[in-house]
Design an enzyme around this catalytic site. Structure first.
Site, short mmCIF file in Angstrom:
data_model
loop_
_atom_site.label_atom_id
_atom_site.label_comp_id
_atom_site.label_asym_id
_atom_site.label_seq_id
_atom_site.Cartn_x
_atom_site.Cartn_y
_atom_site.Cartn_z
N HIS A 308 0.86 -1.19 0.00
CA HIS A 308 0.00 0.00 0.00
C HIS A 308 0.89 1.24 0.00
O HIS A 308 1.96 1.24 0.61
CB HIS A 308 -0.88 0.01 1.26
CG HIS A 308 -2.06 0.91 1.14
ND1 HIS A 308 -1.99 2.26 1.38
CD2 HIS A 308 -3.33 0.65 0.75
CE1 HIS A 308 -3.18 2.79 1.18
NE2 HIS A 308 -4.02 1.84 0.79
N ASP A 366 -7.90 -5.32 -0.08
CA ASP A 366 -8.37 -6.19 -1.18
C ASP A 366 -8.00 -7.65 -1.00
O ASP A 366 -8.42 -8.48 -1.79
CB ASP A 366 -7.76 -5.68 -2.49
CG ASP A 366 -8.29 -4.30 -2.82
OD1 ASP A 366 -7.51 -3.35 -2.90
OD2 ASP A 366 -9.53 -4.18 -2.94
C1 SDX Z 1 -6.21 0.14 -2.85
O1 SDX Z 1 -4.46 4.66 -1.88
C2 SDX Z 1 -5.39 4.03 -1.28
O2 SDX Z 1 -5.81 4.38 -0.18
C3 SDX Z 1 -5.94 2.84 -2.04
C4 SDX Z 1 -6.96 1.97 -1.31
C5 SDX Z 1 -8.22 2.73 -1.02
O3 SDX Z 1 -8.95 2.31 -0.10
O4 SDX Z 1 -8.54 3.67 -1.79
O5 SDX Z 1 -6.42 1.52 -0.07
C6 SDX Z 1 -7.37 0.75 -2.14
O6 SDX Z 1 -5.94 0.50 -3.97
C7 SDX Z 1 -5.33 -0.86 -2.11
C8 SDX Z 1 -4.09 -1.30 -2.95
C9 SDX Z 1 -4.59 -2.42 -3.89
N1 SDX Z 1 -3.48 -2.76 -4.87
C10 SDX Z 1 -2.91 -3.96 -4.83
O7 SDX Z 1 -3.09 -4.81 -3.93
C11 SDX Z 1 -1.98 -4.23 -6.01
C12 SDX Z 1 -0.63 -4.79 -5.49
N2 SDX Z 1 0.05 -3.70 -4.76
C13 SDX Z 1 1.04 -2.94 -5.49
O8 SDX Z 1 0.67 -2.68 -6.83
C14 SDX Z 1 1.49 -1.72 -4.69
O9 SDX Z 1 1.75 -2.14 -3.43
C15 SDX Z 1 0.63 -0.48 -4.63
C16 SDX Z 1 0.20 -0.01 -5.97
C17 SDX Z 1 -0.57 -0.71 -3.77
C18 SDX Z 1 1.49 0.59 -3.99
O10 SDX Z 1 2.44 0.94 -4.94
P1 SDX Z 1 3.74 1.74 -4.53
O11 SDX Z 1 3.41 2.84 -3.58
O12 SDX Z 1 4.50 2.09 -5.76
O13 SDX Z 1 4.53 0.64 -3.72
P2 SDX Z 1 5.79 0.93 -2.87
O14 SDX Z 1 6.51 2.15 -3.37
O15 SDX Z 1 5.36 0.92 -1.44
O16 SDX Z 1 6.70 -0.35 -3.16
C19 SDX Z 1 7.87 -0.50 -2.40
C20 SDX Z 1 8.59 -1.70 -3.01
C21 SDX Z 1 8.82 -1.58 -4.51
O17 SDX Z 1 10.01 -2.32 -4.76
P3 SDX Z 1 11.42 -1.47 -4.92
O18 SDX Z 1 11.21 -0.51 -6.08
O19 SDX Z 1 11.62 -0.75 -3.59
O20 SDX Z 1 12.46 -2.53 -5.20
O21 SDX Z 1 7.78 -2.87 -2.83
C22 SDX Z 1 7.50 -3.44 -4.10
C23 SDX Z 1 7.71 -2.36 -5.13
O22 SDX Z 1 8.08 -2.94 -6.38
N3 SDX Z 1 6.10 -3.86 -4.04
C24 SDX Z 1 5.68 -5.11 -4.24
C25 SDX Z 1 4.29 -5.08 -4.06
N4 SDX Z 1 3.92 -3.82 -3.77
C26 SDX Z 1 5.04 -3.07 -3.77
N5 SDX Z 1 6.34 -6.26 -4.54
C27 SDX Z 1 5.58 -7.38 -4.67
N6 SDX Z 1 4.25 -7.42 -4.51
C28 SDX Z 1 3.56 -6.28 -4.21
N7 SDX Z 1 2.25 -6.32 -4.06
#
Ligand code: SDX
Length: 431
Positions: A308, A366
């Protein structure tokens, strides 16, 4: 805006600029950069808005480190356990918990707006039967501005109120009709003698050929899912609604923009993507393979339902959702649901893995919602429409807050330009 109690000093090429710092009632302070470009000729740079406060708000507060979510100061676990969705709608819209009389009046106003203009049924029939219900929702919600002209003038507080009630009341009807249309069953009209969640379940699952009785445990679980998705500060779809509204567009068009943004798998589409991922994993022994893929930088695969932008601790909604998943599956006698087993083992394995612990990747809202919705009989394509109908009150509350703010200006971000500098056109014979 709170009074500035201190300044940040920015020094550029030997010149110092004082930028006021403001404090909220809780949470990070903000540096006011509104005059930065005028004073320095420089923009700030923050693609993805990871460090940007785009507005003032009094509606929802999230502490990502603590895994805390408050709606008008009330923690989400108390609201999910003690309140119900329409009472939370009242709280989000008006700022306080309602008295019994206020709640009765609000629920009556919503109940009496649940029907759609009869001519809007024709919209559904213009879609292919295999259209994704979110495509239908984007279209039909936007089309509401063609049918409800008497609540599109955003300068009129009464019309804003009517539009708010109409959207909260009609979104379940639209979502249920989008579902019925895709499965070729007749639309089921809302009823005024049952509660909001029961109405939605009945509009989705009743058929004219027999009576339909809503199971109170399922309608309670449905209502709790609505509550857990109601609002979430300045997330992508809420920011979309705010930006669209800043141009003065009518509320129905702005909410349609929010529905479109929510559809993405990184946002509200994650519940569908998460369940499809759990089904693809299929069995507990394949979990290590998928954990490895999620950690592989060269593999675009991510664990859907994990991570998140704000929560760097457990999403408090996921905890409540997990309890509901156990209750619903126990009720339905599917506590041995293989997908739920995979989800529980995947959560355990991921939380034990340093990659996820170090990057503070925890299950989000989710992760478990899809399991409950599938057990209740919804196809995965209906998961995001349910998120959209739940989040409508959040979008509307944030929209009302922004529209009534005298400081409101049209949103117009700038850029760091990396393209070609000035050059003359070359005629095609010279190319
Ligand atoms: C919702 O914003 C909100 O409030 C949204 C929400 C709401 O109620 O409105 O809460 C609803 O959208 C929840 C999120 C649902 N999405 C997913 O579950 C999809 C999977 N999650 C990822 O796509 C991701 O975690 C996000 C999109 C949710 C967040 O993206 P960010 O902010 O770009 O993630 P981050 O910067 O915190 O990531 C840090 C690291 C990164 O790696 P590095 O570049 O540091 O090497 O963690 C990795 C990311 O690649 N990473 C993951 C991951 N999520 C982040 N690696 C594996 N699996 C994942 N799910």
């Amino acid at each position: 805006m709170a009074e500035s109690t201190k300044n940040a000093t920015l020094t550029i090429d030997g010149t110092s600029y004082d930028l006021p710092i403001y404090s909220g009632t809780v949470g990070p302070d903000v540096i006011d950069i509104r005059k930065l470009y005028a004073q320095t000729g420089l923009f700030t740079y923050d693609p993805g808005f990871t460090s940007t406060a785009a507005c003032d708000s009094t509606i929802t507060y999230i502490d990502g480190g603590k895994g805390e979510l408050l709606h008008r100061g009330y923690p989400i676990d108390q609201l999910a356990g003690k309140s119900h969705y329409l009472e939370v709608c009242y709280l989000l819209l008006y700022g306080e918990l309602p008295s019994p009389e206020q709640l009765e009046d609000f629920e009556s106003r919503v109940t009496n707006h649940t029907m759609l203009h009869e001519q809007m049924m024709n919209f559904f029939r213009g879609f292919r039967r295999d259209a994704h219900p979110m495509a239908v929702m984007v279209g039909v919600v936007g089309a509401m501005s063609a049918f409800y002209h008497d609540s599109t003038d955003i300068a009129d507080p009464w019309q804003r109120e009517v539009a708010s009630i109409r959207l909260i009341a009609k979104m379940p009807t639209i979502a249920a009709m989008a579902y019925k249309y895709t499965i070729g069953q007749p639309f089921v009209y809302p009823r005024n003698d049952i509660d909001y969640a029961s109405n939605f379940l009945r509009m989705c699952f009743a058929v004219p050929a027999e009576d339909y009785q809503v199971n109170p445990i399922l309608s309670r679980a449905m209502d709790r899912i609505f509550t857990l998705h109601a609002d979430h500060e300045q997330n992508a779809s809420t920011s979309t609604v705010r930006l669209a509204s800043s141009s003065g567009a009518n509320p129905f068009a702005c909410i349609a923009a929010g529905v479109a943004c929510l559809w993405g798998p990184a946002h509200g589409g994650a519940n569908q993507a998460c369940l499809e991922m759990l089904q693809e994993i299929g069995s507990v022994d394949r979990i290590p393979e998928y954990i490895a893929r999620a950690k592989d930088k060269d593999d675009p695969f991510r664990l859907m339902g994990f991570g998140h932008r704000v929560y760097k601790n457990f999403d408090p909604r996921a905890k409540v959702m997990k309890q509901s998943a156990d209750e619903v599956l126990d009720l339905l006698g599917v506590e041995n649901n293989p997908v739920l087993q995979v989800a529980k083992e995947l959560e355990k394995a991921a939380l034990a893995d340093p990659y996820f612990a170090d990057k503070k990747l925890f299950p989000n809202v989710d992760f478990y919602s899809g399991i409950i919705l599938e057990a209740m009989g919804f196809p995965t394509s209906m998961f995001t429409p349910i998120f959209a109908l739940s989040r409508t009150v959040g979008w509307i509350s944030q929209w009302k807050e922004m529209i009534s703010d005298p400081q409101m200006k049209i949103g117009r971000p700038r850029q760091l330009y990396q393209g070609e500098t000035l050059r003359d056109y070359s005629d095609i014979e010279n190319r």
